[in-house]
Design an enzyme around this catalytic site. Sequence first.
Site, PDB file in Angstrom:
ATOM      1  N   ASP A  39      26.858  -0.573  31.288  1.00 16.85           N
ATOM      2  CA  ASP A  39      25.629  -0.034  31.867  1.00 16.85           C
ATOM      3  C   ASP A  39      24.453  -0.567  31.065  1.00 16.85           C
ATOM      4  OD1 ASP A  39      23.902   1.447  33.431  1.00 16.85           O
ATOM      5  OD2 ASP A  39      24.307   3.354  32.441  1.00 16.85           O
ATOM      6  N   PHE A  66      20.795   3.374  35.350  1.00 21.24           N
ATOM      7  CA  PHE A  66      21.626   3.665  36.522  1.00 21.24           C
ATOM      8  C   PHE A  66      22.341   2.423  37.051  1.00 21.24           C
ATOM      9  CE2 PHE A  66      17.454   6.049  37.060  1.00 21.24           C
ATOM     10  CZ  PHE A  66      17.824   7.110  36.244  1.00 21.24           C
ATOM     11  N   HIS A  67      22.920   1.621  36.146  1.00 20.41           N
ATOM     12  CA  HIS A  67      23.602   0.390  36.553  1.00 20.41           C
ATOM     13  C   HIS A  67      25.069   0.354  36.125  1.00 20.41           C
ATOM     14  CE1 HIS A  67      19.459  -1.915  36.387  1.00 20.41           C
ATOM     15  NE2 HIS A  67      19.541  -1.075  37.420  1.00 20.41           N
ATOM     16  N   PRO A  68      25.863   1.397  36.344  1.00 21.78           N
ATOM     17  CA  PRO A  68      27.254   1.319  35.905  1.00 21.78           C
ATOM     18  C   PRO A  68      28.053   0.304  36.723  1.00 21.78           C
ATOM     19  CG  PRO A  68      26.910   3.283  37.229  1.00 21.78           C
ATOM     20  CD  PRO A  68      25.552   2.686  36.997  1.00 21.78           C
TER      21      PRO A  68
END
Length: 549
Positions: free
Chosen positions: A308, A483-485
Amino acid sequence: MNALEYDYIIVGAGTAGCLLANRLSANPDKTVLLLEAGKKDNYHWIHIPVGYLYCIGNPRTDWLYQTEAEPGLNGRRLRYPRGKTLGGCSSINGMIYMRGQARDYDAWAKATGESDWDWQHSLPDFRAHEDHYRMDAAGDANEAFRALHGGGGEWRIEKQRLQWDVLEAFSEAAVQAGVKRIDDFNTGDNAGVGYFEVNQKSGWRWNASKAFLRPVSKRPNLTVWTQAHVEKLEFSNQQGTPRCTGASVIRAGERLSLRARAEVILSAGAIGSPQILQLSGIGSGKHLNALGIKVVKDLPAVGQNLQDHLQIRAVFKVQGVTTLNTLANSLWGKASIGLEYLLKRSGPMSMSPSQLGAFTKSHPLQPYANLQYHVQPLSLDAFGEDLHPFPAFTASVCNLNPSSRGTVSIVSNTYSDAPAIAPNYLQTDEDRLVAAQSLRQVREIVNQPALRKYQPQEWKPGVEFQSDEALARLAGDIANTIFHPVGTAKMGRADDDTAVVDPYLQVRGVHGLRVVDASVMPTITSGNTNSPTLMIAEKAARWIKRAAS
Protein backbone atom coordinates in the site's frame (compact mmCIF):
# COMPACT_ATOMS: atom_id res chain seq x y z
CA MET A 1 -31.97 -26.90 -4.11
CA ASN A 2 -31.64 -26.20 -7.85
CA ALA A 3 -28.76 -23.93 -8.77
CA LEU A 4 -29.20 -20.89 -11.00
CA GLU A 5 -26.79 -21.22 -13.94
CA TYR A 6 -24.78 -18.64 -15.84
CA ASP A 7 -21.76 -18.91 -18.09
CA TYR A 8 -19.76 -16.40 -16.03
CA ILE A 9 -20.20 -15.35 -12.41
CA ILE A 10 -18.28 -12.19 -11.49
CA VAL A 11 -17.91 -11.54 -7.76
CA GLY A 12 -17.62 -7.80 -7.08
CA ALA A 13 -19.05 -4.93 -9.14
CA GLY A 14 -16.13 -2.62 -8.53
CA THR A 15 -13.63 -1.18 -10.98
CA ALA A 16 -12.61 -4.49 -12.55
CA GLY A 17 -15.96 -6.23 -12.22
CA CYS A 18 -17.91 -3.54 -14.08
CA LEU A 19 -15.54 -3.63 -17.04
CA LEU A 20 -15.54 -7.43 -17.12
CA ALA A 21 -19.35 -7.53 -17.08
CA ASN A 22 -19.42 -5.14 -20.02
CA ARG A 23 -16.87 -7.03 -22.09
CA LEU A 24 -18.05 -10.58 -21.39
CA SER A 25 -21.73 -9.80 -21.96
CA ALA A 26 -20.90 -8.35 -25.39
CA ASN A 27 -21.28 -11.91 -26.64
CA PRO A 28 -25.07 -12.46 -26.66
CA ASP A 29 -24.53 -16.22 -26.47
CA LYS A 30 -22.90 -15.96 -23.00
CA THR A 31 -24.82 -15.20 -19.82
CA VAL A 32 -23.14 -13.09 -17.13
CA LEU A 33 -24.08 -12.61 -13.48
CA LEU A 34 -22.43 -9.72 -11.65
CA LEU A 35 -22.65 -9.87 -7.85
CA GLU A 36 -22.23 -6.83 -5.59
CA ALA A 37 -22.49 -6.91 -1.80
CA GLY A 38 -23.31 -3.20 -1.63
CA LYS A 39 -26.26 -1.20 -2.88
CA LYS A 40 -26.85 0.59 -6.16
CA ASP A 41 -24.78 3.72 -6.77
CA ASN A 42 -27.81 6.02 -6.51
CA TYR A 43 -26.53 7.88 -3.43
CA HIS A 44 -26.08 11.54 -4.41
CA TRP A 45 -22.73 11.97 -2.63
CA ILE A 46 -21.18 9.32 -4.88
CA HIS A 47 -21.61 11.60 -7.88
CA ILE A 48 -20.66 15.00 -6.45
CA PRO A 49 -16.84 14.89 -6.47
CA VAL A 50 -16.32 16.26 -2.96
CA GLY A 51 -18.80 13.64 -1.76
CA TYR A 52 -15.96 11.24 -1.03
CA LEU A 53 -15.93 13.02 2.35
CA TYR A 54 -19.39 11.59 3.02
CA CYS A 55 -18.87 8.19 1.39
CA ILE A 56 -15.73 7.11 3.24
CA GLY A 57 -16.69 5.97 6.72
CA ASN A 58 -20.32 5.65 5.66
CA PRO A 59 -21.80 2.11 5.83
CA ARG A 60 -23.93 3.02 2.78
CA THR A 61 -20.81 2.99 0.59
CA ASP A 62 -17.83 1.70 2.63
CA TRP A 63 -16.93 -1.70 4.13
CA LEU A 64 -15.65 0.20 7.21
CA TYR A 65 -12.48 -1.86 7.59
CA GLN A 66 -9.70 -0.98 10.03
CA THR A 67 -6.11 -2.11 10.11
CA GLU A 68 -4.56 -3.93 13.02
CA ALA A 69 -2.46 -1.79 15.37
CA GLU A 70 0.57 -0.90 13.27
CA PRO A 71 4.03 -0.94 14.93
CA GLY A 72 5.44 1.33 12.21
CA LEU A 73 2.68 3.85 12.95
CA ASN A 74 3.49 3.80 16.66
CA GLY A 75 0.56 1.51 17.46
CA ARG A 76 -2.09 3.41 15.50
CA ARG A 77 -4.97 1.68 13.70
CA LEU A 78 -6.06 3.23 10.43
CA ARG A 79 -9.45 3.47 8.84
CA TYR A 80 -9.17 1.36 5.67
CA PRO A 81 -11.93 2.36 3.23
CA ARG A 82 -13.08 -0.01 0.48
CA GLY A 83 -16.02 0.74 -1.80
CA LYS A 84 -19.24 -1.14 -1.09
CA THR A 85 -21.58 -0.11 -3.90
CA LEU A 86 -21.81 -0.44 -7.66
CA GLY A 87 -18.53 0.93 -8.98
CA GLY A 88 -16.65 -0.17 -5.86
CA CYS A 89 -13.72 2.05 -5.00
CA SER A 90 -14.22 4.10 -8.18
CA SER A 91 -17.35 5.42 -6.44
CA ILE A 92 -15.52 6.75 -3.38
CA ASN A 93 -11.90 7.33 -4.46
CA GLY A 94 -9.92 10.45 -5.37
CA MET A 95 -10.76 10.20 -9.10
CA ILE A 96 -7.12 10.63 -10.19
CA TYR A 97 -6.26 9.11 -13.57
CA MET A 98 -2.80 7.61 -13.22
CA ARG A 99 -1.15 4.68 -14.98
CA GLY A 100 2.15 4.55 -13.13
CA GLN A 101 5.53 4.07 -14.80
CA ALA A 102 6.60 1.86 -17.71
CA ARG A 103 9.06 0.08 -15.44
CA ASP A 104 6.15 -1.18 -13.29
CA TYR A 105 4.72 -3.22 -16.14
CA ASP A 106 8.06 -4.32 -17.49
CA ALA A 107 8.74 -5.71 -14.00
CA TRP A 108 5.42 -7.56 -14.08
CA ALA A 109 6.37 -9.14 -17.40
CA LYS A 110 9.67 -10.27 -15.92
CA ALA A 111 7.99 -11.60 -12.74
CA THR A 112 5.41 -13.60 -14.69
CA GLY A 113 7.37 -14.58 -17.79
CA GLU A 114 4.50 -13.17 -19.89
CA SER A 115 5.46 -10.31 -22.22
CA ASP A 116 1.82 -9.23 -22.57
CA TRP A 117 2.18 -7.51 -19.18
CA ASP A 118 4.99 -5.16 -20.27
CA TRP A 119 4.41 -1.47 -20.91
CA GLN A 120 4.19 -1.64 -24.70
CA HIS A 121 1.71 -4.52 -24.60
CA SER A 122 -0.33 -2.87 -21.83
CA LEU A 123 -0.73 0.46 -23.62
CA PRO A 124 -3.45 -0.86 -25.96
CA ASP A 125 -5.39 -2.11 -22.94
CA PHE A 126 -5.22 1.35 -21.33
CA ARG A 127 -6.25 3.02 -24.57
CA ALA A 128 -9.09 0.56 -25.28
CA HIS A 129 -11.47 2.18 -22.79
CA GLU A 130 -9.97 5.68 -22.55
CA ASP A 131 -11.93 8.82 -23.41
CA HIS A 132 -9.42 11.61 -22.86
CA TYR A 133 -10.68 15.17 -23.22
CA ARG A 134 -7.67 16.11 -25.35
CA MET A 135 -8.80 13.53 -27.91
CA ASP A 136 -12.17 15.31 -28.34
CA ALA A 137 -12.87 17.12 -31.62
CA ALA A 138 -11.86 20.41 -29.99
CA GLY A 139 -8.93 18.87 -28.11
CA ASP A 140 -5.25 19.66 -28.54
CA ALA A 141 -3.84 16.13 -28.90
CA ASN A 142 -0.74 16.02 -31.07
CA GLU A 143 0.61 12.92 -32.77
CA ALA A 144 2.75 11.91 -29.77
CA PHE A 145 -0.21 12.25 -27.42
CA ARG A 146 -2.47 10.23 -29.72
CA ALA A 147 0.05 7.40 -29.73
CA LEU A 148 -0.33 7.08 -25.96
CA HIS A 149 -4.00 7.91 -25.35
CA GLY A 150 -7.46 6.93 -26.50
CA GLY A 151 -10.69 8.73 -27.28
CA GLY A 152 -14.27 7.59 -27.49
CA GLY A 153 -13.95 4.86 -24.87
CA GLU A 154 -15.97 4.51 -21.70
CA TRP A 155 -13.47 5.90 -19.16
CA ARG A 156 -13.75 9.70 -19.22
CA ILE A 157 -10.72 11.82 -18.23
CA GLU A 158 -10.94 15.58 -17.85
CA LYS A 159 -9.09 18.60 -16.46
CA GLN A 160 -9.97 19.76 -12.99
CA ARG A 161 -12.37 22.66 -12.76
CA LEU A 162 -10.75 24.93 -10.16
CA GLN A 163 -7.51 26.78 -9.41
CA TRP A 164 -5.69 27.79 -6.21
CA ASP A 165 -2.94 30.41 -5.95
CA VAL A 166 -1.22 28.47 -3.18
CA LEU A 167 -0.93 25.39 -5.44
CA GLU A 168 0.44 27.51 -8.28
CA ALA A 169 3.08 28.78 -5.86
CA PHE A 170 3.94 25.24 -4.72
CA SER A 171 4.28 24.15 -8.35
CA GLU A 172 6.68 27.02 -9.05
CA ALA A 173 8.61 26.23 -5.87
CA ALA A 174 9.02 22.63 -7.00
CA VAL A 175 10.45 23.86 -10.31
CA GLN A 176 12.84 26.12 -8.40
CA ALA A 177 13.92 23.04 -6.42
CA GLY A 178 14.79 21.23 -9.65
CA VAL A 179 11.55 19.40 -10.54
CA LYS A 180 10.54 19.76 -14.21
CA ARG A 181 7.06 20.76 -15.29
CA ILE A 182 4.94 18.06 -16.89
CA ASP A 183 1.53 18.16 -18.60
CA ASP A 184 0.95 14.41 -18.90
CA PHE A 185 1.69 12.01 -16.04
CA ASN A 186 0.80 8.99 -18.18
CA THR A 187 3.55 8.63 -20.76
CA GLY A 188 5.42 5.90 -18.87
CA ASP A 189 7.68 8.37 -17.05
CA ASN A 190 5.72 10.55 -14.63
CA ALA A 191 8.69 12.45 -13.13
CA GLY A 192 7.73 16.10 -12.80
CA VAL A 193 5.16 18.48 -11.31
CA GLY A 194 1.72 19.25 -12.71
CA TYR A 195 -2.00 18.98 -12.15
CA PHE A 196 -3.71 15.62 -11.90
CA GLU A 197 -6.32 14.75 -14.50
CA VAL A 198 -9.48 13.20 -13.11
CA ASN A 199 -12.22 10.71 -13.91
CA GLN A 200 -15.03 13.24 -14.12
CA LYS A 201 -17.54 14.33 -16.72
CA SER A 202 -18.73 17.95 -16.69
CA GLY A 203 -18.02 18.30 -12.97
CA TRP A 204 -19.55 14.96 -11.91
CA ARG A 205 -17.67 11.87 -10.71
CA TRP A 206 -17.31 9.28 -13.47
CA ASN A 207 -17.28 5.85 -11.81
CA ALA A 208 -16.98 2.37 -13.30
CA SER A 209 -20.73 1.78 -12.97
CA LYS A 210 -21.58 4.80 -15.13
CA ALA A 211 -18.83 3.98 -17.58
CA PHE A 212 -19.29 0.25 -18.11
CA LEU A 213 -22.61 -0.94 -16.63
CA ARG A 214 -25.22 1.67 -17.46
CA PRO A 215 -24.63 1.63 -21.24
CA VAL A 216 -25.24 -2.14 -21.36
CA SER A 217 -27.82 -2.51 -18.60
CA LYS A 218 -30.52 -3.62 -21.04
CA ARG A 219 -28.56 -6.57 -22.40
CA PRO A 220 -30.79 -9.60 -21.76
CA ASN A 221 -27.76 -11.81 -21.04
CA LEU A 222 -26.41 -9.55 -18.25
CA THR A 223 -27.82 -9.83 -14.72
CA VAL A 224 -26.66 -7.55 -11.89
CA TRP A 225 -27.47 -8.36 -8.28
CA THR A 226 -26.83 -5.87 -5.48
CA GLN A 227 -26.82 -6.66 -1.75
CA ALA A 228 -25.66 -10.18 -2.63
CA HIS A 229 -22.97 -11.49 -0.26
CA VAL A 230 -20.80 -14.40 -1.35
CA GLU A 231 -20.59 -16.85 1.52
CA LYS A 232 -18.08 -19.11 -0.22
CA LEU A 233 -17.17 -20.57 -3.58
CA GLU A 234 -18.25 -24.09 -4.48
CA PHE A 235 -16.09 -26.83 -6.00
CA SER A 236 -16.18 -30.24 -7.61
CA ASN A 237 -13.30 -32.63 -8.10
CA GLN A 238 -12.05 -33.01 -11.66
CA GLN A 239 -9.57 -35.90 -11.98
CA GLY A 240 -7.96 -35.00 -8.68
CA THR A 241 -7.98 -31.24 -9.33
CA PRO A 242 -10.61 -28.96 -7.77
CA ARG A 243 -12.86 -27.07 -10.16
CA CYS A 244 -14.80 -23.99 -9.10
CA THR A 245 -18.38 -24.62 -10.10
CA GLY A 246 -20.12 -21.64 -8.58
CA ALA A 247 -20.86 -19.84 -5.34
CA SER A 248 -23.12 -19.86 -2.32
CA VAL A 249 -24.70 -16.42 -1.98
CA ILE A 250 -26.80 -14.74 0.72
CA ARG A 251 -29.38 -12.39 -0.78
CA ALA A 252 -32.42 -10.94 0.98
CA GLY A 253 -31.87 -13.38 3.82
CA GLU A 254 -31.95 -16.39 1.48
CA ARG A 255 -29.06 -18.71 0.66
CA LEU A 256 -28.78 -19.31 -3.08
CA SER A 257 -26.59 -21.75 -4.98
CA LEU A 258 -25.18 -20.38 -8.21
CA ARG A 259 -23.48 -22.41 -10.92
CA ALA A 260 -20.97 -21.19 -13.52
CA ARG A 261 -20.75 -23.14 -16.75
CA ALA A 262 -17.47 -21.50 -17.81
CA GLU A 263 -15.71 -19.55 -15.03
CA VAL A 264 -16.06 -17.81 -11.70
CA ILE A 265 -14.13 -14.54 -11.60
CA LEU A 266 -13.20 -12.94 -8.29
CA SER A 267 -13.07 -9.14 -8.56
CA ALA A 268 -13.68 -8.32 -4.92
CA GLY A 269 -10.46 -6.33 -4.49
CA ALA A 270 -7.22 -6.71 -2.56
CA ILE A 271 -9.13 -7.29 0.70
CA GLY A 272 -12.26 -9.08 -0.49
CA SER A 273 -10.70 -11.53 -2.95
CA PRO A 274 -8.24 -13.16 -0.51
CA GLN A 275 -10.98 -13.18 2.13
CA ILE A 276 -13.34 -15.12 -0.17
CA LEU A 277 -10.57 -17.47 -1.27
CA GLN A 278 -9.75 -18.31 2.33
CA LEU A 279 -13.40 -18.74 3.32
CA SER A 280 -13.73 -21.13 0.40
CA GLY A 281 -10.81 -23.32 1.43
CA ILE A 282 -8.03 -21.81 -0.68
CA GLY A 283 -5.17 -20.50 1.43
CA SER A 284 -2.80 -21.65 4.13
CA GLY A 285 -3.95 -25.15 5.07
CA LYS A 286 -2.72 -24.70 8.63
CA HIS A 287 -4.68 -21.47 9.08
CA LEU A 288 -7.83 -22.84 7.45
CA ASN A 289 -7.76 -26.02 9.51
CA ALA A 290 -7.53 -23.97 12.70
CA LEU A 291 -10.76 -22.18 11.69
CA GLY A 292 -12.59 -25.39 10.80
CA ILE A 293 -12.55 -24.75 7.05
CA LYS A 294 -12.10 -27.68 4.69
CA VAL A 295 -8.95 -27.19 2.62
CA VAL A 296 -9.65 -27.24 -1.10
CA LYS A 297 -6.19 -26.06 -2.17
CA ASP A 298 -3.27 -25.35 0.16
CA LEU A 299 -1.97 -22.00 -1.14
CA PRO A 300 -0.17 -20.23 1.72
CA ALA A 301 0.47 -17.16 -0.46
CA VAL A 302 -3.21 -16.13 -0.37
CA GLY A 303 -3.47 -12.91 1.63
CA GLN A 304 0.28 -12.36 1.71
CA ASN A 305 2.26 -9.67 -0.15
CA LEU A 306 -0.08 -6.79 0.82
CA GLN A 307 1.40 -3.50 -0.41
CA ASP A 308 0.00 0.00 0.00
CA HIS A 309 1.05 3.60 -0.44
CA LEU A 310 1.49 5.43 2.86
CA GLN A 311 1.19 9.20 2.59
CA ILE A 312 3.05 11.36 5.08
CA ARG A 313 0.98 14.50 5.54
CA ALA A 314 3.21 17.54 6.07
CA VAL A 315 1.16 20.64 6.93
CA PHE A 316 2.21 24.29 6.55
CA LYS A 317 0.37 27.34 7.83
CA VAL A 318 0.28 30.25 5.35
CA GLN A 319 -0.72 33.91 5.28
CA GLY A 320 -2.21 36.18 2.64
CA VAL A 321 -3.69 33.45 0.43
CA THR A 322 -7.03 31.67 0.27
CA THR A 323 -7.21 28.00 1.22
CA LEU A 324 -10.19 25.70 1.65
CA ASN A 325 -9.71 26.02 5.43
CA THR A 326 -10.69 29.68 5.31
CA LEU A 327 -13.52 29.22 2.80
CA ALA A 328 -15.16 26.20 4.42
CA ASN A 329 -14.98 27.61 7.95
CA SER A 330 -17.32 30.52 7.20
CA LEU A 331 -21.02 30.54 6.35
CA TRP A 332 -20.45 32.89 3.40
CA GLY A 333 -17.65 30.68 2.13
CA LYS A 334 -19.77 27.56 2.30
CA ALA A 335 -22.62 29.33 0.51
CA SER A 336 -20.35 30.55 -2.28
CA ILE A 337 -18.89 27.06 -2.71
CA GLY A 338 -22.37 25.55 -3.07
CA LEU A 339 -23.57 28.26 -5.42
CA GLU A 340 -20.56 27.92 -7.72
CA TYR A 341 -21.09 24.19 -8.04
CA LEU A 342 -24.83 24.62 -8.61
CA LEU A 343 -24.30 27.16 -11.38
CA LYS A 344 -21.05 26.03 -12.99
CA ARG A 345 -20.18 22.51 -11.71
CA SER A 346 -16.83 23.97 -10.67
CA GLY A 347 -15.08 25.14 -7.52
CA PRO A 348 -14.29 23.18 -4.34
CA MET A 349 -17.30 20.85 -4.64
CA SER A 350 -15.91 19.62 -7.96
CA MET A 351 -12.44 18.94 -6.60
CA SER A 352 -10.71 15.66 -6.04
CA PRO A 353 -8.95 15.24 -2.68
CA SER A 354 -5.70 16.31 -4.38
CA GLN A 355 -5.24 18.67 -7.30
CA LEU A 356 -1.51 19.19 -7.73
CA GLY A 357 0.88 16.27 -8.08
CA ALA A 358 4.61 15.71 -8.33
CA PHE A 359 6.85 12.70 -8.84
CA THR A 360 10.42 13.07 -7.62
CA LYS A 361 13.48 11.14 -6.49
CA SER A 362 13.99 10.78 -2.74
CA HIS A 363 17.76 10.96 -3.32
CA PRO A 364 19.83 12.09 -6.33
CA LEU A 365 21.25 8.57 -6.72
CA GLN A 366 17.77 7.10 -7.22
CA PRO A 367 17.46 5.92 -10.86
CA TYR A 368 13.79 6.95 -11.16
CA ALA A 369 11.07 8.94 -9.40
CA ASN A 370 10.15 7.02 -6.26
CA LEU A 371 8.07 9.65 -4.44
CA GLN A 372 4.59 10.95 -5.23
CA TYR A 373 3.14 14.20 -3.88
CA HIS A 374 -0.56 14.90 -3.40
CA VAL A 375 -0.71 18.64 -2.66
CA GLN A 376 -3.93 20.05 -1.20
CA PRO A 377 -5.08 23.61 -0.37
CA LEU A 378 -6.36 22.46 3.02
CA SER A 379 -5.30 20.78 6.25
CA LEU A 380 -6.80 18.63 8.98
CA ASP A 381 -5.57 16.34 11.73
CA ALA A 382 -7.07 13.16 10.27
CA PHE A 383 -9.42 12.19 7.48
CA GLY A 384 -13.04 12.78 8.48
CA GLU A 385 -12.18 15.48 11.02
CA ASP A 386 -12.81 19.22 10.69
CA LEU A 387 -10.48 21.44 8.71
CA HIS A 388 -8.04 23.50 10.76
CA PRO A 389 -9.26 27.01 11.69
CA PHE A 390 -6.16 28.62 10.13
CA PRO A 391 -5.17 28.89 6.44
CA ALA A 392 -2.83 26.06 5.45
CA PHE A 393 -1.87 23.59 2.77
CA THR A 394 -0.84 19.94 2.97
CA ALA A 395 1.99 18.36 1.01
CA SER A 396 1.37 14.62 1.30
CA VAL A 397 4.29 12.55 0.07
CA CYS A 398 4.51 8.79 -0.32
CA ASN A 399 7.08 6.12 -1.13
CA LEU A 400 5.91 4.71 -4.46
CA ASN A 401 7.74 1.40 -4.06
CA PRO A 402 7.60 0.34 -0.41
CA SER A 403 9.58 -2.75 0.54
CA SER A 404 7.37 -3.53 3.56
CA ARG A 405 4.81 -6.31 3.03
CA GLY A 406 1.60 -7.01 4.94
CA THR A 407 -1.19 -9.56 5.18
CA VAL A 408 -4.94 -10.07 4.94
CA SER A 409 -6.24 -13.01 7.00
CA ILE A 410 -9.71 -14.18 7.86
CA VAL A 411 -10.40 -14.46 11.59
CA SER A 412 -13.32 -16.93 11.44
CA ASN A 413 -15.24 -19.10 9.00
CA THR A 414 -18.05 -16.54 8.80
CA TYR A 415 -18.29 -14.33 5.70
CA SER A 416 -19.64 -11.34 7.63
CA ASP A 417 -16.59 -11.07 9.93
CA ALA A 418 -14.05 -8.54 8.66
CA PRO A 419 -10.58 -9.96 8.01
CA ALA A 420 -7.48 -8.87 9.90
CA ILE A 421 -5.62 -6.31 7.78
CA ALA A 422 -1.97 -5.72 8.70
CA PRO A 423 -0.16 -3.54 6.11
CA ASN A 424 3.07 -3.51 8.20
CA TYR A 425 3.94 0.03 7.15
CA LEU A 426 7.51 1.30 7.68
CA GLN A 427 8.77 -2.10 8.75
CA THR A 428 12.02 -1.98 6.76
CA ASP A 429 15.06 0.24 7.17
CA GLU A 430 14.70 1.25 3.53
CA ASP A 431 11.12 2.48 3.99
CA ARG A 432 12.01 4.44 7.14
CA LEU A 433 14.95 6.10 5.35
CA VAL A 434 12.77 7.09 2.38
CA ALA A 435 10.20 8.52 4.82
CA ALA A 436 12.86 10.76 6.38
CA GLN A 437 14.23 11.77 2.98
CA SER A 438 10.77 12.65 1.71
CA LEU A 439 10.05 15.00 4.62
CA ARG A 440 13.37 16.74 4.06
CA GLN A 441 12.50 17.18 0.40
CA VAL A 442 9.13 18.73 1.28
CA ARG A 443 10.99 21.28 3.41
CA GLU A 444 13.39 22.02 0.55
CA ILE A 445 10.51 22.78 -1.83
CA VAL A 446 8.57 24.89 0.68
CA ASN A 447 11.68 26.98 1.38
CA GLN A 448 11.96 28.11 -2.26
CA PRO A 449 11.28 31.79 -3.17
CA ALA A 450 7.93 31.10 -4.87
CA LEU A 451 6.24 30.33 -1.55
CA ARG A 452 7.94 32.90 0.65
CA LYS A 453 5.29 35.57 0.01
CA TYR A 454 2.84 33.35 1.90
CA GLN A 455 5.22 32.90 4.85
CA PRO A 456 4.82 29.12 5.20
CA GLN A 457 5.28 27.83 8.73
CA GLU A 458 5.75 24.10 9.33
CA TRP A 459 2.91 22.81 11.51
CA LYS A 460 3.59 19.10 11.06
CA PRO A 461 5.88 17.33 11.59
CA GLY A 462 7.59 20.38 13.18
CA VAL A 463 11.02 21.89 12.62
CA GLU A 464 12.35 20.44 15.88
CA PHE A 465 12.47 16.99 14.24
CA GLN A 466 15.66 16.73 12.18
CA SER A 467 17.34 13.32 12.43
CA ASP A 468 16.40 10.35 10.23
CA GLU A 469 15.23 8.47 13.30
CA ALA A 470 13.07 11.34 14.56
CA LEU A 471 11.52 11.99 11.15
CA ALA A 472 10.75 8.32 10.55
CA ARG A 473 9.08 8.05 13.94
CA LEU A 474 7.09 11.24 13.34
CA ALA A 475 6.06 9.87 9.97
CA GLY A 476 4.35 7.09 11.89
CA ASP A 477 2.32 9.68 13.78
CA ILE A 478 1.12 11.74 10.80
CA ALA A 479 0.97 9.23 7.94
CA ASN A 480 -2.14 7.62 6.51
CA THR A 481 -3.08 5.25 3.72
CA ILE A 482 -3.80 6.62 0.24
CA PHE A 483 -6.16 3.65 -0.15
CA HIS A 484 -4.07 1.65 -2.64
CA PRO A 485 -3.92 -1.93 -1.30
CA VAL A 486 -2.68 -4.46 -3.86
CA GLY A 487 -0.83 -7.74 -4.21
CA THR A 488 -2.69 -10.19 -1.94
CA ALA A 489 -3.29 -12.74 -4.73
CA LYS A 490 -0.22 -11.95 -6.80
CA MET A 491 0.47 -13.40 -10.22
CA GLY A 492 3.71 -15.16 -11.02
CA ARG A 493 5.53 -18.00 -12.74
CA ALA A 494 4.72 -21.64 -12.09
CA ASP A 495 7.82 -22.00 -9.90
CA ASP A 496 7.00 -18.93 -7.77
CA ASP A 497 5.68 -20.19 -4.43
CA THR A 498 4.60 -16.67 -3.49
CA ALA A 499 2.16 -16.47 -6.44
CA VAL A 500 -1.55 -17.22 -6.14
CA VAL A 501 -2.50 -16.91 -9.82
CA ASP A 502 -0.67 -17.66 -13.05
CA PRO A 503 0.18 -14.97 -15.64
CA TYR A 504 -3.36 -15.31 -17.05
CA LEU A 505 -4.86 -14.79 -13.59
CA GLN A 506 -6.05 -18.37 -13.13
CA VAL A 507 -5.83 -19.63 -9.53
CA ARG A 508 -2.99 -22.13 -9.30
CA GLY A 509 -4.10 -25.74 -9.08
CA VAL A 510 -7.80 -24.87 -9.47
CA HIS A 511 -9.86 -25.02 -12.67
CA GLY A 512 -12.57 -22.53 -13.56
CA LEU A 513 -11.45 -19.74 -11.19
CA ARG A 514 -9.64 -16.47 -11.87
CA VAL A 515 -8.84 -13.40 -9.82
CA VAL A 516 -9.08 -10.11 -11.72
CA ASP A 517 -8.46 -7.02 -9.60
CA ALA A 518 -5.64 -5.13 -7.87
CA SER A 519 -4.82 -8.14 -5.70
CA VAL A 520 -2.98 -9.80 -8.64
CA MET A 521 -0.33 -7.07 -8.91
CA PRO A 522 3.08 -8.58 -8.03
CA THR A 523 4.32 -5.12 -7.08
CA ILE A 524 2.42 -1.90 -6.57
CA THR A 525 2.31 0.59 -9.44
CA SER A 526 4.18 3.89 -9.15
CA GLY A 527 1.05 5.96 -8.69
CA ASN A 528 -2.68 5.65 -8.06
CA THR A 529 -4.02 2.15 -8.68
CA ASN A 530 -7.56 2.52 -10.03
CA SER A 531 -6.83 2.83 -13.74
CA PRO A 532 -4.16 0.09 -13.72
CA THR A 533 -6.92 -2.16 -12.35
CA LEU A 534 -9.05 -1.35 -15.39
CA MET A 535 -6.13 -2.27 -17.64
CA ILE A 536 -5.81 -5.62 -15.84
CA ALA A 537 -9.53 -6.28 -16.38
CA GLU A 538 -9.32 -5.30 -20.05
CA LYS A 539 -6.52 -7.78 -20.60
CA ALA A 540 -8.27 -10.51 -18.60
CA ALA A 541 -11.53 -10.10 -20.54
CA ARG A 542 -9.63 -10.72 -23.75
CA TRP A 543 -8.08 -13.90 -22.35
CA ILE A 544 -11.37 -15.18 -20.94
CA LYS A 545 -13.15 -14.69 -24.26
CA ARG A 546 -10.28 -16.38 -26.08
CA ALA A 547 -10.47 -19.37 -23.72
CA ALA A 548 -14.17 -19.74 -24.51
CA SER A 549 -13.75 -19.61 -28.27
